[in-house]
Design an enzyme around this catalytic site. Structure first.
Site, PDB file in Angstrom:
ATOM      1  N   VAL A 133      -2.783   7.313  -2.371  1.00  0.00           N
ATOM      2  CA  VAL A 133      -3.516   6.996  -1.002  1.00  0.00           C
ATOM      3  C   VAL A 133      -2.559   7.008   0.081  1.00  0.00           C
ATOM      4  O   VAL A 133      -1.054   6.136  -0.078  1.00  0.00           O
ATOM      5  CB  VAL A 133      -3.572   5.073  -1.460  1.00  0.00           C
ATOM      6  CG1 VAL A 133      -4.213   4.393   0.055  1.00  0.00           C
ATOM      7  CG2 VAL A 133      -4.338   5.165  -2.314  1.00  0.00           C
ATOM      8  N   LYS A 205     -10.098   5.820  -3.093  1.00  0.00           N
ATOM      9  CA  LYS A 205      -8.474   5.041  -2.672  1.00  0.00           C
ATOM     10  C   LYS A 205      -8.573   3.873  -2.004  1.00  0.00           C
ATOM     11  O   LYS A 205      -7.605   2.591  -2.423  1.00  0.00           O
ATOM     12  CB  LYS A 205      -8.093   5.830  -0.980  1.00  0.00           C
ATOM     13  CG  LYS A 205      -7.217   7.249  -1.579  1.00  0.00           C
ATOM     14  CD  LYS A 205      -7.430   7.597  -0.484  1.00  0.00           C
ATOM     15  CE  LYS A 205      -6.921   9.766  -0.533  1.00  0.00           C
ATOM     16  NZ  LYS A 205      -6.176  10.266   0.747  1.00  0.00           N
TER      17      LYS A 205
END
Ligand SMILES: NC(=O)c1ccc[n+]([C@@H]2O[C@H](COP(=O)([O-])OP(=O)(O)OC[C@H]3O[C@@H](n4cnc5c(N)ncnc54)[C@H](OP(=O)(O)O)[C@@H]3O)[C@@H](O)[C@H]2O)c1
Length: 427
Positions: A133, A205
């Protein structure tokens, strides 16, 4: 770790991030971390890659993943290929035979993280994914370790650099199609941009962040994702008048036993840090019960920034650091929010349009906050905007469906949530 105290790395994938990792490792001067094996299809092509010069001459190039996963001279498998299959099976096998794993693979960690964390725990090895992420921005270790002591109630931000590049370029006057084509030429956007612009990448994410921040396991497929492709230049002009800009925002917060989660273009007040991110920058804001708001920002993508996060995970393993793993609970996703909305209509002008739209909103008990109409547009294709007071997203959807069917409506109305910033909020 081998007996000689050298951590031997087996690399899966020598593409953008894999080759950048080789460069970052070489630049570190760490003689105690060594890439011994590299798996990639078509290795002959990869041997002559410009970054192959950063590898030791003894490195073994391999065309079978098992040749890395099962190798006795590999302590940690660094996976930089991507996707769920066959990579998921390879990493499970690597963990089972006692290899540590480092990966940048957000889809795999979003969809199969819990199962793989259990395999890693049983084998007493580490599975680290700091690059999954926000690329080079240390959001994952920051939230897991740095904020593990707080109770985070909301996480929001910009986690897709391609969408941010497109929207921040549109804010500066570029046209959607033109800027998408530029992003594709510059390598920011895929030939098929759907995963980025339709929010598929961002919601994976968001699920990883939700697991770490809210300690809730949510299914990425349940998170509503709205495309940015319907946003037009005219929306930036109206957003500006409202003191806002437009960004693809990913947001989740606790709501009783559920998690309210959503990915999509939203109107963001220019006073919010989220509005200040430009280009491929990523920005994540957490809201903690005790610690308040924390903002993470930086380069969310690109070979080098992402390789830095991978390298940091490898260093943690070399040092014997264990990842913080906090217990999580399964939670259902609620796409339902109560928020003010920006509604943009494109109509063939005729008397009574405003009254007709106001009538539908009134019928659904949605209060109008403002009506905006800029001069200079052709009456055959007239854009105008209504903003609402906070209302239920589900009720608004019903009203939008009704308004979209009206005979003067030339295209489906665009509804964007308006983020509200109050004194206590950063986002
Ligand atoms: N690029 C970024 O900015 C970024 C940021 C954050 C996270 N990530 C993640 O990092 C990972 C790698 O991304 P990347 O940008 O480096 O991708 P990439 O440039 O496409 O590299 C992937 C590499 O894996 C190889 N590969 C793909 N499928 C394979 C298979 N089935 N068998 C063997 N080799 C295979 C590719 O070989 P070919 O050359 O033959 O295709 C290529 O060398 C992904 O999980 C991605 O989501 C990337």
């Amino acid at each position: 770790m081998s007996e000689s105290s050298v951590l031997r790395v087996g690399l899966l994938g020598f593409g953008t991030v894999g080759s950048s990792f080789a460069e970052v490792l070489a630049a570190s001067g760490r003689e105690d971390i060594l890439i011994t094996r590299i798996f990639n299809r078509g290795v002959e092509r990869k041997r002559s890659h410009e970054r192959a010069k950063f590898l030791q001459p003894e490195v073994q190039w391999i065309e079978q993943a098992e040749g890395v996963i099962e190798a006795a001279d590999v302590d940690v498998v660094v996976e930089l290929i991507g996707g769920l299959d066959p990579v998921g099976g390879w990493l499970r096998a690597a963990l089972k035979v006692g290899k540590h794993v480092v990966t940048a693979n957000k889809q795999l960690i979003a969809y199969r993280g819990p199962e793989l964390f259990d395999v890693a725990a049983k084998a007493n090895v580490q599975l680290l994914y700091g690059a999954a992420v926000a690329g080079g921005v240390p959001v994952i270790p920051g939230v897991a370790q740095g904020l593990g002591g707080d109770e985070i109630t909301r996480v929001s931000g910009i986690v897709n650099g391609t969408c941010n590049f497109i929207l921040s370029s549109m804010e500066a006057g570029a046209d959607y199609g033109e800027v998408l084509a530029n992003a594709q030429r510059a390598g920011y956007a895929e030939a098929n941009p759907s995963a980025d612009v339709d929010g598929v990448d961002a919601r994976a994410k968001l699920c990883i962040l939700t697991r770490l921040a809210l300690r809730a396991e949510i299914n990425p497929d349940e998170v509503p994702a709205q495309t940015i492709s319907a946003v037009a230049a005219v929306d930036f002009a109206y957003a500006k008048e409202l003191g806002c800009t437009i960004r693809q925002v990913s947001r989740s917060q606790k709501h009783g036993d559920k998690v309210q989660a959503r990915v999509g273009p939203m109107l963001v007040p220019t006073t919010s840090p989220i509005a200040w991110s430009h280009g491929t920058q990523n920005m994540v804001v957490t809201k903690g019960r005790f610690g308040g708001d924390v903002v993470f920002s930086g380069h969310g993508a690109g070979g080098h920034p992402t390789a830095v996060a991978v390298m940091s995970d490898v260093l943690a393993i070399a040092q014997g650091s264990a990842a913080v793993r906090l217990p999580t609970k399964h939670a259902e996703v609620s796409g339902e929010v109560s928020a003010p909305y920006y509604l943009r209509f494109i109509v063939a002008d005729e008397p009574g349009i405003v009254a007709a739209i106001a009538g539908v909103l009134a019928k659904h008990h949605i209060n109008i906050d403002s009506i905006l109409q800029h001069r200079g547009h052709e009456s055959e294709r007239l854009p105008f905007v209504v903003t609402t007071e906070p209302c239920s997203s589900a009720v608004l959807e019903e009203a939008i469906a009704e308004m979209g069917a009206m005979p003067f409506m030339l295209e489906p109305p665009l509804a964007l949530q308006i983020l509200v910033v109050d004194d206590k909020d950063t986002d």
